[in-house]
Design a protein around this motif. Structure first.
Motif, PDB file in Angstrom:
ATOM      1  N   VAL A 478       0.863  -1.372  -0.098  1.00 29.80           N
ATOM      2  CA  VAL A 478       0.016  -0.135  -0.070  1.00 29.80           C
ATOM      3  C   VAL A 478       0.873   1.318   0.155  1.00 29.80           C
ATOM      4  CG1 VAL A 478      -1.826   1.228   1.148  1.00 29.80           C
ATOM      5  CG2 VAL A 478      -1.569  -1.178   1.238  1.00 29.80           C
ATOM      6  N   ILE A 479       0.488   2.093  -0.744  1.00 26.39           N
ATOM      7  CA  ILE A 479       0.917   3.351  -0.793  1.00 26.39           C
ATOM      8  C   ILE A 479       0.101   4.640  -0.433  1.00 26.39           C
ATOM      9  CG2 ILE A 479       2.280   5.219  -1.965  1.00 26.39           C
ATOM     10  CD1 ILE A 479       3.753   3.481  -3.617  1.00 26.39           C
ATOM     11  N   ILE A 480       0.068   5.283   0.794  1.00 32.12           N
ATOM     12  CA  ILE A 480      -0.820   6.284   0.918  1.00 32.12           C
ATOM     13  C   ILE A 480      -0.333   7.836   0.799  1.00 32.12           C
ATOM     14  CG2 ILE A 480      -2.336   7.217   2.861  1.00 32.12           C
ATOM     15  CD1 ILE A 480      -2.262   4.488   4.253  1.00 32.12           C
ATOM     16  N   LEU A 481      -0.877   8.654  -0.084  1.00 29.93           N
ATOM     17  CA  LEU A 481      -0.428   9.707  -0.294  1.00 29.93           C
ATOM     18  C   LEU A 481      -1.368  10.936   0.187  1.00 29.93           C
ATOM     19  CD1 LEU A 481      -0.105   7.940  -3.130  1.00 29.93           C
ATOM     20  CD2 LEU A 481       2.001   9.702  -3.340  1.00 29.93           C
ATOM     21  N   ASP A 482      -0.690  12.033   0.826  1.00 26.14           N
ATOM     22  CA  ASP A 482      -1.555  12.951   1.448  1.00 26.14           C
ATOM     23  C   ASP A 482      -1.048  14.221   0.825  1.00 26.14           C
ATOM     24  OD1 ASP A 482      -3.042  14.584   3.004  1.00 26.14           O
ATOM     25  OD2 ASP A 482      -2.166  13.921   4.916  1.00 26.14           O
ATOM     26  N   GLU A 483      -1.875  14.964  -0.061  1.00 19.83           N
ATOM     27  CA  GLU A 483      -1.288  15.974  -0.961  1.00 19.83           C
ATOM     28  C   GLU A 483      -0.105  15.978  -1.524  1.00 19.83           C
ATOM     29  OE1 GLU A 483      -3.530  18.021  -1.840  1.00 19.83           O
ATOM     30  OE2 GLU A 483      -5.233  17.988  -0.444  1.00 19.83           O
ATOM     31  N   PRO A 484       0.361  15.007  -2.160  1.00 22.26           N
ATOM     32  CA  PRO A 484       1.552  14.790  -2.324  1.00 22.26           C
ATOM     33  C   PRO A 484       2.250  15.865  -3.644  1.00 22.26           C
ATOM     34  CG  PRO A 484       0.361  13.371  -3.859  1.00 22.26           C
ATOM     35  CD  PRO A 484      -0.500  13.671  -2.811  1.00 22.26           C
ATOM     36  N   ARG A 501       1.371   5.537 -11.996  1.00 20.92           N
ATOM     37  CA  ARG A 501       0.638   4.684 -12.827  1.00 20.92           C
ATOM     38  C   ARG A 501       1.403   3.205 -13.160  1.00 20.92           C
ATOM     39  NH1 ARG A 501       0.320   9.200 -17.909  1.00 20.92           N
ATOM     40  NH2 ARG A 501      -1.750   9.953 -17.303  1.00 20.92           N
ATOM     41  N   ALA A 502       2.736   3.366 -13.075  1.00 22.06           N
ATOM     42  CA  ALA A 502       3.620   1.976 -13.159  1.00 22.06           C
ATOM     43  C   ALA A 502       3.369   1.168 -11.973  1.00 22.06           C
ATOM     44  CB  ALA A 502       4.962   2.320 -13.456  1.00 22.06           C
ATOM     45  N   TYR A 503       2.910   1.814 -10.936  1.00 14.89           N
ATOM     46  CA  TYR A 503       2.702   0.910  -9.539  1.00 14.89           C
ATOM     47  C   TYR A 503       1.513   0.212  -9.528  1.00 14.89           C
ATOM     48  CZ  TYR A 503       1.840   0.278  -4.459  1.00 14.89           C
ATOM     49  OH  TYR A 503       1.367  -0.266  -3.137  1.00 14.89           O
ATOM     50  N   LYS A 504       1.472  -1.148  -9.146  1.00 12.08           N
ATOM     51  CA  LYS A 504       0.470  -2.210  -9.364  1.00 12.08           C
ATOM     52  C   LYS A 504      -0.162  -2.271  -8.038  1.00 12.08           C
ATOM     53  CE  LYS A 504       1.109  -2.458 -13.827  1.00 12.08           C
ATOM     54  NZ  LYS A 504       0.208  -1.619 -14.618  1.00 12.08           N
ATOM     55  N   GLY A 505       0.146  -1.878  -6.840  1.00 13.83           N
ATOM     56  CA  GLY A 505      -0.104  -2.135  -5.594  1.00 13.83           C
ATOM     57  C   GLY A 505      -1.578  -1.337  -5.310  1.00 13.83           C
ATOM     58  N   THR A 506      -1.941  -1.054  -3.977  1.00 14.86           N
ATOM     59  CA  THR A 506      -3.161  -0.183  -3.629  1.00 14.86           C
ATOM     60  C   THR A 506      -2.564   1.135  -3.176  1.00 14.86           C
ATOM     61  OG1 THR A 506      -3.742  -2.348  -2.752  1.00 14.86           O
ATOM     62  CG2 THR A 506      -4.859  -0.143  -1.623  1.00 14.86           C
ATOM     63  N   LEU A 507      -3.481   2.085  -3.832  1.00 18.24           N
ATOM     64  CA  LEU A 507      -3.095   3.571  -3.685  1.00 18.24           C
ATOM     65  C   LEU A 507      -4.383   4.109  -2.849  1.00 18.24           C
ATOM     66  CD1 LEU A 507      -1.952   5.172  -6.986  1.00 18.24           C
ATOM     67  CD2 LEU A 507      -0.642   4.883  -4.938  1.00 18.24           C
ATOM     68  N   ILE A 508      -3.887   4.820  -2.008  1.00 20.87           N
ATOM     69  CA  ILE A 508      -4.782   5.628  -1.354  1.00 20.87           C
ATOM     70  C   ILE A 508      -4.492   7.282  -1.264  1.00 20.87           C
ATOM     71  CG2 ILE A 508      -6.276   5.947   0.816  1.00 20.87           C
ATOM     72  CD1 ILE A 508      -5.626   3.001   1.596  1.00 20.87           C
ATOM     73  N   VAL A 509      -5.271   7.926  -2.009  1.00 22.87           N
ATOM     74  CA  VAL A 509      -4.662   9.424  -2.048  1.00 22.87           C
ATOM     75  C   VAL A 509      -5.703  10.442  -1.500  1.00 22.87           C
ATOM     76  CG1 VAL A 509      -4.027  10.824  -3.955  1.00 22.87           C
ATOM     77  CG2 VAL A 509      -3.530   8.312  -4.360  1.00 22.87           C
ATOM     78  N   VAL A 510      -4.923  11.440  -0.755  1.00 25.85           N
ATOM     79  CA  VAL A 510      -5.785  12.577  -0.497  1.00 25.85           C
ATOM     80  C   VAL A 510      -5.178  13.534  -1.483  1.00 25.85           C
ATOM     81  CG1 VAL A 510      -6.122  14.203   1.365  1.00 25.85           C
ATOM     82  CG2 VAL A 510      -5.985  11.944   1.913  1.00 25.85           C
TER      83      VAL A 510
END
Length: 529
Positions: A478-484, A501-510
């Motif tokens: 998982v990658i979690i991004l907060d206002e990156p 786009r290249a990353y195939k895992g789970t994205l959680i984005v603010v």
């Protein structure tokens, strides 16, 4: 009208930031100023606003000018009135109404009897009802601080407005207000921003480089289209030069082989002819000189083509040079990573969410986490990261590795230098030459390897973090991004977009950047209220 003519600026340590910059903005025109982090966009705005003195050049401003700086913590000790430079006038107004109409108070007020009314109206226009002139800026959120500064536009009604990253801390509603202002305003406006939705609302785009400004006669979409044409033409030139270099080297090799054969045949003939030694030496020297000249001609031609090719490759956009290498072999789509049942969190016995949350997040999902400022996005993230436990309900986590990325890229250790940071992430124990190769691929040349991480720009911190993820051996689940994207220039936003786009895992984005959210392919939304 705003005119900057032949502007040069050098830092106090004499390092030159830019030279011979020219910019013209006519009455009522709206334009953006873009460029790489560190190119001097904010400095140029400050020079235009009269807050910095140019080393050389001339500035001409017709009409009144209002400047909105980037918001950090520089106003926290000030009141709202002090920030807007109306504190003395507000105090004089109150003194006069309180029965103290001194000459000093009347002079300060300058017949501006509507100052308090205009102050409240200006704040209401940016939905800051209830915030008074004596409120400390430090008690406000980042978005509220930005809106206070933006409210000064309505308060002063300037002819020219300079905006430096005005959307950085605004939520979606705040950005909509900003977009409406840009669209409806008749004022002359110059904007520094990486918010593409905002950049699509201008008439012209200025790109700042070290020794010039390039003007594009359209919005950011037009600019991107023109840059794509330039890049495509550059790539065609590179391919043509590569073919020319290959052909030149083939001719050089064939010519050398042919000359070697001729020299060998000539030597045999000379030996058979029985010529005196002195004559044979003369002929041999002539042959060697001829061969040397031929080699020199071919070498010069090959070197010239190689030099030209090197220059063309250096002109490519930075994002074209980066190669991502995420190892996704440990990812399994469909696995339940987080399952929360009736979860909530209480601050002083007051629950954060009106209704308890039921959430389930599966491996491979790409999720946008939305909510107004104060809706609890950061709290939920901390629960997912196992930094907080819910006050009610249950939250099950089955994640082995999660990476959290905030807007400051705080995962980068400021006590290390660039090479040390990457070595710390080298869990697969790759040899040092491979580590240095990766740094070069992520646009860190050798003279940056000893650079302290604390001195890196937002874009450099982002690229170093991506490099660390690439070299670590396994992608996080998982990658979690907060206002990156808040502190990134447009080119680095594009680099981050390509990586995600290249990353195939789970994205959680603010993120309040709608274009970024769309570009990275988020498929589902969790909205907090």
């Amino acid at each position: 009208m705003l005119l900057l003519q032949d502007i040069c600026y050098a830092h106090p340590n004499k390092d030159v930031l830019f030279t011979h910059i020219n910019l013209y903005l006519g009455k009522g025109e709206k334009a953006s100023l873009i460029g790489r982090n560190g190119s001097g966009k904010s400095t140029l705005l400050k020079i235009a606003a009269g807050l910095l003195s140019a080393t050389e050049g001339r500035i001409k401003v017709e009409g009144t000018l209002y400047y909105v700086p980037q918001v950090y913590g520089q106003f926290d000790a000030m009141t709202v009135a002090e920030t807007l430079h109306i504190d003395k006038k507000i105090n004089a107004y109150r003194e006069i109404l309180g029965g103290n109409p001194t000459e000093y108070n009347l002079e300060i007020l300058d017949d501006d009897w509507s100052i308090e009314e205009r102050f409240h109206q200006a704040l209401q226009d940016w939905r800051l009802d209830g915030i008074g002139p004596d409120r400390k800026m430090g008690s406000l959120s980042g978005g509220q601080k930005t809106k206070v500064l933006l409210s000064g536009i309505g308060l002063y009604q300037p002819d020219i407005v300079l905006l430096d990253e005005p959307g950085n801390h605004l939520d979606r509603d705040g950005r909509d207000l900003l977009y409406d202002f840009i669209g409806n305003s008749a004022q002359t406006i110059l904007i520094v921003s990486h918010d593409r939705a905002l950049l699509h609302r201008v008439d012209r785009t200025f790109e700042l480089e070290k020794d010039k400004i390039v003007t594009y006669g359209g919005d950011y979409a037009f600019y991107v289209q023109q840059k794509q044409h330039e890049t495509q033409a550059l790539q065609r030139d590179i391919k043509s030069s590569e073919k020319a270099l290959h052909h030149a080297r083939e001719i050089q090799r064939e010519s050398a082989q042919r000359q070697q054969k001729l020299d060998s045949k000539g030597k045999k003939k000379q030996q058979k002819s029985g010529l005196p030694t002195i004559s044979m030496n003369t002929l041999r020297n002539k042959a060697e000189n001829s061969s040397s000249k031929l080699k020199s001609v071919h070498a010069e031609k090959t070197q010239a083509i190689a030099h030209e090719l090197s220059g063309l490759r250096k002109s490519l956009p930075e994002r074209s040079k980066i190669k991502f290498g995420f190892d996704d072999s440990n990812l399994h789509n469909g696995k339940t990573l987080f399952k929360g049942t009736k979860i909530n969190f209480a601050f002083s016995d007051v629950f954060l969410w009106k209704s308890d949350l039921d959430i389930e997040i599966l491996s491979g999902e790409r999720i946008a986490l939305h909510g107004a400022n104060g809706s609890g996005k950061t709290t939920l993230i901390n629960m997912l990261l196992d930094n907080l436990e819910p006050s009610t309900g249950t939250l099950n986590r089955t994640v082995s590795k999660t990476v959290y990325v905030d807007q400051d890229y705080s995962a980068i250790n400021d006590k290390l230098n660039v090479l040390e940071q990457l070595q710390k992430s080298n869990l697969s124990l790759k040899p040092e030459h491979e580590i240095k190769t990766e740094l070069s691929r992520f646009l860190f040349p050798q003279n940056d390897w000893d650079k302290p991480c604390a001195a890196l720009s937002g874009g450099e911190r982002m690229r170093l973090l991506l490099c660390c993820l690439t070299i670590s051996g396994q992608s996080p689940e998982v990658i979690i991004l907060d206002e990156p994207t808040n502190n990134l220039d447009l080119e680095n936003v594009a680099i981050l977009t390509d990586a995600l786009r290249a990353y195939k895992g789970t994205l959680i984005v603010v993120s309040h950047d709608a274009h970024f959210v769309a570009d990275i392919g988020l498929q589902r939304e969790i909205r907090l209220e």
